[in-house]
Design an enzyme around this catalytic site. Sequence first.
Site, PDB file in Angstrom:
ATOM      1  N   GLU A 115     123.370  -0.513  62.357  1.00 34.05           N
ATOM      2  CA  GLU A 115     123.300   0.596  61.399  1.00 34.05           C
ATOM      3  C   GLU A 115     122.651   0.165  60.088  1.00 34.05           C
ATOM      4  O   GLU A 115     122.769   0.861  59.075  1.00 34.05           O
ATOM      5  CB  GLU A 115     124.700   1.180  61.131  1.00 34.05           C
ATOM      6  CG  GLU A 115     125.456   1.636  62.355  1.00 34.05           C
ATOM      7  CD  GLU A 115     124.835   2.820  63.114  1.00 34.05           C
ATOM      8  OE1 GLU A 115     123.773   3.310  62.697  1.00 34.05           O
ATOM      9  OE2 GLU A 115     125.422   3.218  64.131  1.00 34.05           O
ATOM     10  N   HIS A 139     131.130   1.772  56.966  1.00 36.56           N
ATOM     11  CA  HIS A 139     131.198   2.652  58.141  1.00 36.56           C
ATOM     12  C   HIS A 139     132.414   2.276  58.972  1.00 36.56           C
ATOM     13  O   HIS A 139     132.580   1.113  59.340  1.00 36.56           O
ATOM     14  CB  HIS A 139     129.917   2.499  58.960  1.00 36.56           C
ATOM     15  CG  HIS A 139     129.961   3.174  60.300  1.00 36.56           C
ATOM     16  ND1 HIS A 139     130.309   4.504  60.471  1.00 36.56           N
ATOM     17  CD2 HIS A 139     129.697   2.704  61.547  1.00 36.56           C
ATOM     18  CE1 HIS A 139     130.246   4.811  61.761  1.00 36.56           C
ATOM     19  NE2 HIS A 139     129.885   3.733  62.430  1.00 36.56           N
ATOM     20  N   HIS A 141     135.330   3.717  62.194  1.00 35.78           N
ATOM     21  CA  HIS A 141     135.642   4.658  63.275  1.00 35.78           C
ATOM     22  C   HIS A 141     137.076   5.141  63.080  1.00 35.78           C
ATOM     23  O   HIS A 141     138.007   4.604  63.669  1.00 35.78           O
ATOM     24  CB  HIS A 141     135.457   3.977  64.632  1.00 35.78           C
ATOM     25  CG  HIS A 141     134.039   3.637  64.954  1.00 35.78           C
ATOM     26  ND1 HIS A 141     133.664   2.988  66.110  1.00 35.78           N
ATOM     27  CD2 HIS A 141     132.879   3.866  64.264  1.00 35.78           C
ATOM     28  CE1 HIS A 141     132.336   2.834  66.124  1.00 35.78           C
ATOM     29  NE2 HIS A 141     131.846   3.349  65.009  1.00 35.78           N
ATOM     30  N   GLU A 169     145.788  14.690  45.576  1.00 35.96           N
ATOM     31  CA  GLU A 169     144.878  13.707  44.982  1.00 35.96           C
ATOM     32  C   GLU A 169     143.446  13.811  45.542  1.00 35.96           C
ATOM     33  O   GLU A 169     142.509  13.298  44.919  1.00 35.96           O
ATOM     34  CB  GLU A 169     145.414  12.289  45.231  1.00 35.96           C
ATOM     35  CG  GLU A 169     145.326  11.898  46.687  1.00 35.96           C
ATOM     36  CD  GLU A 169     145.613  10.425  46.964  1.00 35.96           C
ATOM     37  OE1 GLU A 169     146.421  10.172  47.873  1.00 35.96           O
ATOM     38  OE2 GLU A 169     145.046   9.550  46.304  1.00 35.96           O
ATOM     39  N   HIS A 210     132.076  10.407  65.862  1.00 32.28           N
ATOM     40  CA  HIS A 210     131.740   8.992  65.690  1.00 32.28           C
ATOM     41  C   HIS A 210     132.554   8.313  64.579  1.00 32.28           C
ATOM     42  O   HIS A 210     133.224   7.320  64.823  1.00 32.28           O
ATOM     43  CB  HIS A 210     130.229   8.856  65.430  1.00 32.28           C
ATOM     44  CG  HIS A 210     129.745   7.447  65.385  1.00 32.28           C
ATOM     45  ND1 HIS A 210     128.518   7.063  65.867  1.00 32.28           N
ATOM     46  CD2 HIS A 210     130.306   6.318  64.899  1.00 32.28           C
ATOM     47  CE1 HIS A 210     128.361   5.758  65.704  1.00 32.28           C
ATOM     48  NE2 HIS A 210     129.439   5.286  65.103  1.00 32.28           N
TER      49      HIS A 210
HETATM   50  P1  13P Z   1     127.250  -2.786  65.092  1.00 33.77           P
HETATM   51  O1  13P Z   1     128.146  -3.704  65.894  1.00 33.77           O
HETATM   52  O2  13P Z   1     125.803  -2.964  65.420  1.00 33.77           O
HETATM   53  O3  13P Z   1     127.549  -2.885  63.619  1.00 33.77           O
HETATM   54  O4  13P Z   1     127.574  -1.284  65.554  1.00 33.77           O
HETATM   55  C1  13P Z   1     128.865  -0.777  65.454  1.00 33.77           C
HETATM   56  C2  13P Z   1     128.881   0.677  65.176  1.00 33.77           C
HETATM   57  O5  13P Z   1     129.882   1.194  64.724  1.00 33.77           O
HETATM   58  C3  13P Z   1     127.669   1.494  65.454  1.00 33.77           C
HETATM   59  O6  13P Z   1     127.785   2.762  64.889  1.00 33.77           O
HETATM   60 ZN    ZN Z   2     129.853   3.358  64.506  1.00 29.80          ZN
END
Ligand code: 13P
Ligand code: ZN
Length: 273
Positions: A115, A139, A141, A169, A210
Amino acid sequence: MRLLDADFAKGFIRMCNDGWEQGWHERNGGNLSYRVKPEEVEMVKEDFTPGDWQPTGIKVPGLAREYFLVTGSGKYFRNVIINPEDSMGMIELDDTGERYRIVWGLADGGRPTSELPTHLMNHEVKKMATGGAYRVIYHAHTPNIIALTFVLPLKDEVFTRELWEMATECPVVFPAGVGVVPWMVPGGREIAIETSRLMKEYDVAIWAHHGIFAAGVDFDSTFGLMHTVEKAAEILVKVLSIQKTKLQTIQPDDFRKLAKEFGVTLPEKFLYE
Ligand code: 13P
Ligand code: ZN
């Protein structure tokens, strides 16, 4: 000094581990990047062994010659704390902002996160918008936000308003709101363009089915932002699991009062009836 002895490296590693402990980083899920300050680069320069220049696949002239600490592609957040030299690395961008080289870490042929295009384009947008104050792109999940992307309309207005209502908040922590990117193929230029477009307006971009991208000035505020958004999503998942409609909630005029008291501006587009 050694890179791993520097405070910014310790903060980076701690944040990766905090995210792992929250349950946001199954396998290699998620990635983190930090735009390193020039004085921090100076401090750890003696630890660098620069590799070959590689294309980033995008152009970020606004980040030319900047250095970034990044997690590696396919690396597990769970392992960052025990094996940082393998799990993360420092990269340098060239004069054009089109190529990078690894100067530290990502041992044995590791690569920066897949990413990287989204991280760099978000950094460029945020650097411009904040006079250089923002340094962290994260980023994760996050399961509750991901769950909501299956049942709420994928609209900035809906996600922002629903999340704001879940904790008093929230509008203070993310007054600009959150943006939503429809499902797209991850890891490339297109999703990077779409996400960085939203980052001009928001500090949070939700990727449907995602996860989340969050941006901030430092590790604490960026992790705190991710945590606040995901916790609001968890409350909403609980509410929706109990019953479909709310018996009472925070009303548009309540948000206006809150904005006044806390000195934040809440865009009217989120305060619809
Ligand atoms: P990477 O392991 O390449 O960082 O990818 C993980 C991910 O969350 C892709 O969206
Ligand atoms: Zn991801």
